[in-house]
Design an enzyme around this catalytic site. Structure first.
Site, PDB file in Angstrom:
ATOM      1  N   GLY A  67      30.451  43.508  33.963  1.00 13.98           N
ATOM      2  CA  GLY A  67      30.774  43.261  32.699  1.00 13.98           C
ATOM      3  C   GLY A  67      31.895  42.266  32.485  1.00 13.98           C
TER       4      GLY A  67
ATOM      5  N   LEU B  41      32.124  39.876  30.516  1.00 11.32           N
ATOM      6  CA  LEU B  41      31.231  38.420  31.027  1.00 11.32           C
ATOM      7  C   LEU B  41      31.822  37.177  30.277  1.00 11.32           C
ATOM      8  CD1 LEU B  41      27.676  39.892  29.893  1.00 11.32           C
ATOM      9  CD2 LEU B  41      28.863  39.838  32.077  1.00 11.32           C
ATOM     10  N   HIS B  42      31.970  36.233  31.237  1.00 11.82           N
ATOM     11  CA  HIS B  42      32.495  34.877  30.764  1.00 11.82           C
ATOM     12  C   HIS B  42      31.583  34.050  31.366  1.00 11.82           C
ATOM     13  CE1 HIS B  42      33.029  34.811  35.136  1.00 11.82           C
ATOM     14  NE2 HIS B  42      33.682  36.038  35.307  1.00 11.82           N
TER      15      HIS B  42
ATOM     16  N   HIS C 146      29.453  34.311  34.357  1.00 11.15           N
ATOM     17  CA  HIS C 146      28.392  35.069  34.543  1.00 11.15           C
ATOM     18  C   HIS C 146      27.253  34.355  33.615  1.00 11.15           C
ATOM     19  CE1 HIS C 146      31.771  38.247  34.602  1.00 11.15           C
ATOM     20  NE2 HIS C 146      30.792  38.523  35.817  1.00 11.15           N
TER      21      HIS C 146
ATOM     22  N   GLY D 167      27.420  33.996  42.022  1.00 10.66           N
ATOM     23  CA  GLY D 167      28.202  32.795  42.251  1.00 10.66           C
ATOM     24  C   GLY D 167      28.754  32.622  43.348  1.00 10.66           C
TER      25      GLY D 167
ATOM     26  N   LYS E  30      31.778  31.393  43.638  1.00 10.00           N
ATOM     27  CA  LYS E  30      33.131  31.431  43.649  1.00 10.00           C
ATOM     28  C   LYS E  30      33.657  32.930  44.503  1.00 10.00           C
ATOM     29  CE  LYS E  30      36.795  33.477  40.849  1.00 10.00           C
ATOM     30  NZ  LYS E  30      36.645  34.806  41.119  1.00 10.00           N
TER      31      LYS E  30
ATOM     32  N   VAL F  93      31.967  27.920  38.031  1.00 11.04           N
ATOM     33  CA  VAL F  93      32.473  27.420  36.968  1.00 11.04           C
ATOM     34  C   VAL F  93      33.849  27.416  36.460  1.00 11.04           C
ATOM     35  CG1 VAL F  93      32.130  27.672  34.193  1.00 11.04           C
ATOM     36  CG2 VAL F  93      29.976  28.276  35.969  1.00 11.04           C
TER      37      VAL F  93
ATOM     38  N   SER G  95      36.959  37.372  35.360  1.00  9.81           N
ATOM     39  CA  SER G  95      37.399  38.364  34.365  1.00  9.81           C
ATOM     40  C   SER G  95      38.928  38.638  34.512  1.00  9.81           C
ATOM     41  CB  SER G  95      36.612  39.616  34.910  1.00  9.81           C
ATOM     42  OG  SER G  95      35.339  39.296  35.100  1.00  9.81           O
ATOM     43  N   ARG G  96      39.373  38.370  35.660  1.00  8.73           N
ATOM     44  CA  ARG G  96      40.813  38.664  35.959  1.00  8.73           C
ATOM     45  C   ARG G  96      41.799  37.777  35.276  1.00  8.73           C
ATOM     46  NH1 ARG G  96      38.721  40.977  41.113  1.00  8.73           N
ATOM     47  NH2 ARG G  96      39.137  43.245  40.663  1.00  8.73           N
TER      48      ARG G  96
HETATM   49  O1  PAF Z   1      30.767  40.246  41.767  1.00 11.67           O
HETATM   50  C1  PAF Z   1      30.310  41.394  41.200  1.00 11.67           C
HETATM   51  O2  PAF Z   1      30.649  41.395  39.834  1.00 11.67           O
HETATM   52  C2  PAF Z   1      30.208  42.604  41.984  1.00 11.67           C
HETATM   53  O3  PAF Z   1      30.830  42.585  42.909  1.00 11.67           O
HETATM   54  C3  PAF Z   1      28.697  43.081  41.844  1.00 11.67           C
HETATM   55  C4  PAF Z   1      28.068  42.139  42.553  1.00 11.67           C
HETATM   56  C5  PAF Z   1      28.263  43.156  40.566  1.00 11.67           C
HETATM   57  C6  PAF Z   1      28.570  44.248  42.708  1.00 11.67           C
HETATM   58  O4  PAF Z   1      29.163  45.379  41.889  1.00 11.67           O
END
Ligand code: PAF
Length: 283
Positions: free
Chosen positions: A31, A33-34, A37, A147, A149, A176, A186-187
């Site tokens: 989640g 999301l950016h 994602h 990704g 990254k 990206v 997300s961080r």
């Molecule tokens: O990359 C992520 O966001 C997480 O490591 C994943 C692949 C969703 C597993 O929890």
């Protein structure tokens, strides 16, 4: 967009689409999301008949001192974004549903997790592999998108799929970046405005490495130059800067295809980035 939180309902949905010979694309996420994602999600919707995204902040992959509690969870906004991207199903299970009460089986890879972030975050990749294996078994995707990254994660998932014979194609997707080069994650949300400016040191160092006469330097000479640049930023603290090959072993001389991997704290926020030598930069 259908939002489902129960495993059995996902299985039913999947069975119905498999009967119709639909190809299922899958993007697992935590989640918040950016654009990173969304680039995976858009590719998944474009390349498959139906697209599934999971949102699950996986407790198994957070260490005791990490940010599980404060990890952002803007669920409504996430669902709106997925809906706009044409996603068909969002799987959003509770921890009790996905982990059960008494999980005793884990995917514990040897080798690739014993490098880079794996050394800094013990148990992290065991948590990632275990949850991704469970999600693959529930969603049965034809393709799953990851990704670049999180390059170590991508390599580990590819290896897990080969080792355990999962019937899914892993599709690696490009990093990206924001206009100034910062790799989106997300961080970034945790950074203060000043820290956000300082965070560009990661992509600056990538540029520095790409433009250096790296074929004429030893890896340790190049790393020393990069460390110097990072150290000049007051809020930055190096977790690691390494140059590794595809098996994530340190190299002595740099060649095309080797990887510069960095993890740097900006204030208390840990950011990672990487560069594959020989690739063109687009920032
Ligand atoms: O990359 C992520 O966001 C997480 O490591 C994943 C692949 C969703 C597993 O929890």
């Amino acid at each position: 967009l259908k939002v489902i939180d129960h495993i059995e309902q996902v299985r039913e949905w999947v069975r119905a689409h498999k009967t119709l010979n639909h190809r299922i694309g899958f993007v697992p996420t935590m989640g918040a999301l950016h654009e990173g994602h969304l680039s995976l999600v858009r590719r998944s919707t474009a390349e498959n008949d139906v697209a599934v995204v999971s949102i699950f902040v996986n407790p198994l992959q957070f260490g005791v001192n990490e940010d599980l509690q404060k990890y952002p969870r803007p669920l409504e906004k996430d669902i709106r974004m997925l809906s706009q991207c044409g996603v068909d199903l969002c799987f959003h299970p509770q921890a009790s549903e996905l982990l059960g009460e008494d999980l005793q089986t884990f995917v514990d890879m040897q080798g690739l997790p014993e490098h880079l972030c794996g050394l800094k975050r013990p148990g992290h990749f065991r948590g990632v592999c275990t949850i991704v294996a469970k999600l693959f078994n529930i969603v049965s995707p034809d393709r799953a998108y990851f990704g670049r990254k999180d390059l170590q994660q991508l390599f580990i998932i590819q290896k897990m799929v080969r080792d355990l014979n999962f019937s899914v194609e892993i599709v690696p997707c490009p990093i990206v970046r924001e206009a100034d080069g910062l790799a989106v994650s997300s961080r970034i949300l945790y950074l203060s405005p000043d820290e956000r400016k300082d965070a560009t040191i990661l992509s600056k160092v990538i540029k520095q490495a790409a433009e250096a006469p790296w074929a004429e330097l030893t890896a340790s000479e190049l790393i020393a130059q990069l460390r110097k640049s990072v150290t000049a930023v007051a809020s930055a603290r190096i977790d690691y800067i390494q140059i590794v090959d595809e098996s994530l072993e340190d190299v002595k001389l740099v060649k095309n295809g080797d990887i510069l991997a960095l993890a740097v704290y900006i204030g208390s926020t840990r950011l990672i980035d990487n560069y594959v030598f020989g690739q063109k930069l687009n920032f």
